[in-house]
Write a protein that holds these residues in place. Structure first.
Motif, short mmCIF file in Angstrom:
data_model
loop_
_atom_site.label_atom_id
_atom_site.label_comp_id
_atom_site.label_asym_id
_atom_site.label_seq_id
_atom_site.Cartn_x
_atom_site.Cartn_y
_atom_site.Cartn_z
N GLY B 56 1.21 -1.39 0.07
CA GLY B 56 0.11 -0.17 -0.51
C GLY B 56 0.67 1.18 0.38
O GLY B 56 0.44 2.02 -0.33
N SER B 57 1.86 1.53 1.17
CA SER B 57 2.15 2.54 0.65
C SER B 57 3.24 3.06 -0.41
O SER B 57 2.99 4.29 -0.78
CB SER B 57 3.82 2.63 1.98
OG SER B 57 4.85 1.65 2.76
N SER B 58 3.82 1.60 -0.41
CA SER B 58 4.78 1.43 -2.49
C SER B 58 3.79 1.84 -3.64
O SER B 58 4.16 2.89 -4.45
CB SER B 58 5.89 0.28 -2.40
OG SER B 58 4.71 -0.05 -2.81
N TYR B 59 2.82 1.27 -3.58
CA TYR B 59 1.73 2.37 -4.49
C TYR B 59 1.66 3.27 -4.20
O TYR B 59 1.02 4.88 -5.56
CB TYR B 59 0.35 1.52 -4.14
CG TYR B 59 -0.73 1.87 -5.28
CD1 TYR B 59 -0.69 1.10 -6.72
CD2 TYR B 59 -1.89 2.49 -5.03
CE1 TYR B 59 -1.66 1.72 -7.31
CE2 TYR B 59 -2.98 2.36 -5.78
CZ TYR B 59 -3.13 2.99 -6.84
OH TYR B 59 -3.27 2.65 -7.56
N LEU B 60 1.17 4.49 -2.98
CA LEU B 60 0.96 5.41 -2.66
C LEU B 60 2.53 6.60 -2.90
O LEU B 60 1.99 7.40 -3.68
CB LEU B 60 -0.01 5.58 -1.22
CG LEU B 60 -0.97 5.28 -0.80
CD1 LEU B 60 -1.63 5.48 0.49
CD2 LEU B 60 -1.71 6.13 -1.58
N PRO B 97 8.18 12.21 -2.38
CA PRO B 97 6.61 11.80 -2.00
C PRO B 97 6.51 12.10 -0.07
O PRO B 97 7.21 11.27 0.11
CB PRO B 97 5.80 11.34 -2.92
CG PRO B 97 7.52 10.75 -3.66
CD PRO B 97 8.63 10.87 -2.31
N ASN B 98 5.42 13.00 0.65
CA ASN B 98 5.35 13.51 1.74
C ASN B 98 4.07 11.73 1.86
O ASN B 98 2.60 12.47 1.66
CB ASN B 98 5.00 14.49 1.86
CG ASN B 98 4.80 14.52 3.51
OD1 ASN B 98 5.45 13.39 3.64
ND2 ASN B 98 4.95 15.69 4.15
N THR B 99 4.19 11.16 2.17
CA THR B 99 2.65 9.69 2.08
C THR B 99 3.03 9.04 3.11
O THR B 99 3.47 9.35 3.87
CB THR B 99 2.43 9.98 0.59
OG1 THR B 99 1.31 8.84 0.39
CG2 THR B 99 3.80 8.75 0.34
N LEU B 100 1.92 8.14 3.08
CA LEU B 100 1.92 7.00 3.97
C LEU B 100 3.36 6.31 3.93
O LEU B 100 3.90 5.35 2.84
CB LEU B 100 0.92 5.92 3.61
CG LEU B 100 1.18 4.70 4.81
CD1 LEU B 100 0.18 5.20 6.10
CD2 LEU B 100 0.07 3.16 4.27
N PRO B 101 3.61 6.10 5.08
CA PRO B 101 5.50 6.13 5.24
C PRO B 101 5.78 4.26 5.15
O PRO B 101 4.57 3.77 6.10
CB PRO B 101 5.79 5.63 6.15
CG PRO B 101 4.90 6.49 7.58
CD PRO B 101 3.34 6.68 6.28
N PRO B 103 6.89 0.61 6.11
CA PRO B 103 7.24 -0.50 7.35
C PRO B 103 8.53 -0.09 7.92
O PRO B 103 8.96 0.43 9.17
CB PRO B 103 7.27 -1.60 7.53
CG PRO B 103 6.20 -1.58 6.52
CD PRO B 103 5.96 -0.95 5.54
N ALA B 104 9.38 -0.20 6.70
CA ALA B 104 11.10 0.24 7.18
C ALA B 104 11.79 1.49 7.59
O ALA B 104 11.53 1.89 8.49
CB ALA B 104 11.45 0.45 6.02
#
Lengths: 268, 364
Positions: B56-60, B97-101, B103-104
């Motif tokens: 999800g985070s990499s998609y965002l 980009p400033n979005t959902l970080p 896990p790492a």
């Protein structure tokens, strides 16, 4: 005694320990009063053990709770030593159908709570000794410090018996005390109860469904008619001498005669 | 005695039938196996959770990156877009980009917060040593010692929040248990305050905070007290007390009729009856209420700290959000986990206490 000396010997008047006079209980309903008991008359003498037997709903529990002071009297009187009762009190100890022990207390604490109410001026040791004496009599000396909810149903009711006797009541009221137990435990507890009762001779009134229990324990069995307007239908005197022993009573020829009498009444 | 040793009783309510429970209890080996299985399932589900999060985070991330690049292309031309692309790929913090970080990122933000805490702690110690002599002098002269007034670390914020929630919890118990007992004992009183409970129970923490603010501000006028702490802990208490209040009054008013009859036959006095019979019998319900109160207190605390600007996890989250630094989002997620874990631990602690005081089995 014969009047040999010529002077009349005055027989001491026997005062009933417990007396019901014109006792009535009604519950008001929209369609007029529902009369449970009507003009009930009953005298129970000191040191007498009386069983009341009758079908469910005949008002026998109502009667007992009224004597205990937990239920209002609609009409008539209940007298203890010729004095009308005022509310509940420890001189009329109750052994409830459900053992009703406080589960957050130990066996000992459950008994002690009542003993401290009745003997507030005794020393702590005296109070404890009373509790331990009765708990020992019901065979629970090993379980003094166990929480009440860790005991089996039968053991809980033993505590209930100890708690009632430890109050040194004038009258003992038993509300189907063994009704929730299986038949083996019930017989055990009847023996325990009788053993203590033979020593203390506290006037007792017991309610029961069980014909054998009524005969085994009581001096008189009072049979109540079915309600509403329940009344005393018949009274049977049980002449077995005390102390009683289950085996010899079961083998007694009168036993089956008494039993038949009660069953005939109940099945009428 | 026969039924003492060989239990032949058939208990209608066989809650504590040990013999039976022993018989149906699984052997220890199977228990161990079950434990192992449950552990494996939990681990697996955690892995799935991390995977979904990562995807999800990499998609965002890609979505925002491509939209940024597209925007650069339209505004400044192909060269700028290519440069931005390179910048993002190089991992340079200035253009991410400033979005959902991921896990790492969250993990490393946790590390940053921890090393920040270690640094601040060291600073504090140094400060203490530095001012030790001066403070001794000041104390001798009757002056207040100099305190460290630097920025609190993340760990400090956690402890502030826990302190606030505990004080708030205590306040709610001090109000809810006595009031609940009194209204539980009296049907008329219960009816007369019922409207108040029903109306105020659903009021949002924000509104409570404002109410408390109005009152505390006036009361503590010119007293120089730390009002933000007082305001937030009282607000937490008022928001969270309702479960305990309602449960206490329910527990007190619904004592088993048999127990009350015993109390009547024994002619227990009013206080003895409350203290020895009614309250103990209400304890399971009171503790259930207290457990809910703790969870609610912790939940509303974050919102209240955020609004009252009193130090703690709530204001930490809010400040990080306002801050908008590159790793702010990751720090917020770290705080989220910390908040969740502490809430869980608080609930466990309450559950243990509930178990140890209760004569009934509590619901896990």
């Amino acid at each position: 005694m014969k009047q040999s000396t010529g002077t009349a010997i005055v027989q001491p008047r026997r005062v009933p320990m417990l007396e019901m006079r014109d006792l009535t209980k009604k519950y008001p309903t929209p369609k007029g009063d529902y009369v449970v008991l009507e003009d009930l008359q009953l005298k129970i003498m000191p040191e007498e053990f009386v069983s009341i037997i009758g079908h469910s709903g005949c008002g026998k529990t109502t009667l007992l709770t009224m004597i205990a002071g937990l239920n209002e009297i609609s009409d008539g009187d209940i007298l203890v030593n010729e004095l009308p009762i005022l509310g509940p009190g420890p001189e009329r100890a109750v052994i409830f159908q459900a053992p009703s022990l406080f589960p957050w207390m130990t066996t000992l604490e459950n008994v002690l709570l009542g003993v401290r109410q009745v003997f507030p001026h005794g020393t702590k040791k005296e109070q404890l000794d009373i509790c331990k004496y009765y708990l020992n009599r019901v065979g629970l000396s090993e379980a003094l410090d166990r929480k009440a909810n860790q005991l089996s149903q039968g053991m809980q009711q033993r505590v209930g018996i100890a708690r009632a006797f430890a109050l040194k009541p004038k009258i003992l009221l038993l509300d189907e005390p063994f009704g929730m137990l299986d038949s083996l435990t019930r017989a055990d507890l009847q023996d325990v109860l009788l053993e203590i009762w033979d020593k203390e001779k506290i006037t007792a009134l017991q309610i029961t469904h069980d014909v054998d229990e009524a005969i085994f324990l009581a001096d008189r069995v009072i049979m109540m008619t079915s309600g509403p307007r329940a009344q005393i239908g018949d009274i049977l005197k049980i002449e077995f001498k005390r102390p009683r022993d289950r085996k010899s009573i079961l083998n007694h020829p009168d036993y089956y005669h008494y039993r038949k009498h009660l069953i005939d009444f109940l099945e009428r | 005695m026969s039924d003492f040793t060989i239990s032949v009783d058939k208990k209608p309510f066989a809650l504590f039938d040990r013999v039976k429970s022993l018989r149906i209890a699984p052997p220890p080996r199977k228990k161990l196996l079950d434990l192992f299985k449950n552990l494996a399932i939990s681990l697996l589900s955690m892995l799935v959770f991390l995977l979904v999060w990562q995807l999800g985070s990499s998609y965002l991330f890609n979505m925002e990156a491509s939209s940024k690049i597209e925007k650069a292309r339209i505004d400044q031309g192909d060269a700028a877009a290519a440069e931005l692309q390179m910048c993002i790929n190089s991992g340079n913090t200035s253009c991410q980009p400033n979005t959902l970080p991921s896990p790492a990122q969250v993990w490393s933000a946790g590390g940053v917060l921890w090393s920040d805490h270690v640094m601040i702690a060291r600073k504090k110690v140094e400060f203490k040593q530095k001012v030790a002599e001066t403070n001794q002098q000041r104390r001798a002269e009757g002056l207040t010692p100099i305190r460290y007034t630097g920025r609190p670390s993340f760990v400090d914020q956690i402890f502030t929040s826990i302190k606030t929630v505990l004080v708030g919890f205590l306040i709610s118990l001090l109000i809810a248990i006595p009031v609940g007992t009194v209204i539980g004992l009296n049907q008329t009183l219960r009816t007369s305050v019922n409207w108040l409970i029903q109306i105020f129970k659903p009021v949002s923490p924000v509104v409570w905070l404002l109410l408390v603010f109005m009152i505390v501000k006036t009361v503590t006028l010119n007293s120089g007290l730390d009002t933000s702490f007082i305001i937030s802990s009282i607000s937490v208490g008022l928001c969270a007390m309702w479960a305990t209040l309602v449960n206490t009054s329910l527990g007190v008013s619904s004592v088993n009729e048999d127990y009350l009859n015993v109390a009547k036959v024994l002619k227990l006095g009013v206080f003895k009856k409350i203290y020895r019979v009614i309250l103990p019998s209400a304890i399971p319900l009171i503790f259930t209420g207290m457990r809910i109160t703790v969870s609610v207190a912790w939940m509303v605390l974050i919102a209240i700290e955020l609004l009252a600007q009193s130090p703690g996890l709530g204001s930490f989250v809010w400040e990080e959000f306002q801050n908008g630094a590159n790793d702010s989002n990751a720090k917020i997620i770290v705080a989220m986990f910390v908040i969740g874990i502490i809430g869980f631990l608080l609930d466990r602690i309450m559950y243990w206490i509930q178990q140890s005081v209760s004569f009934e089995k509590a619901m896990a």
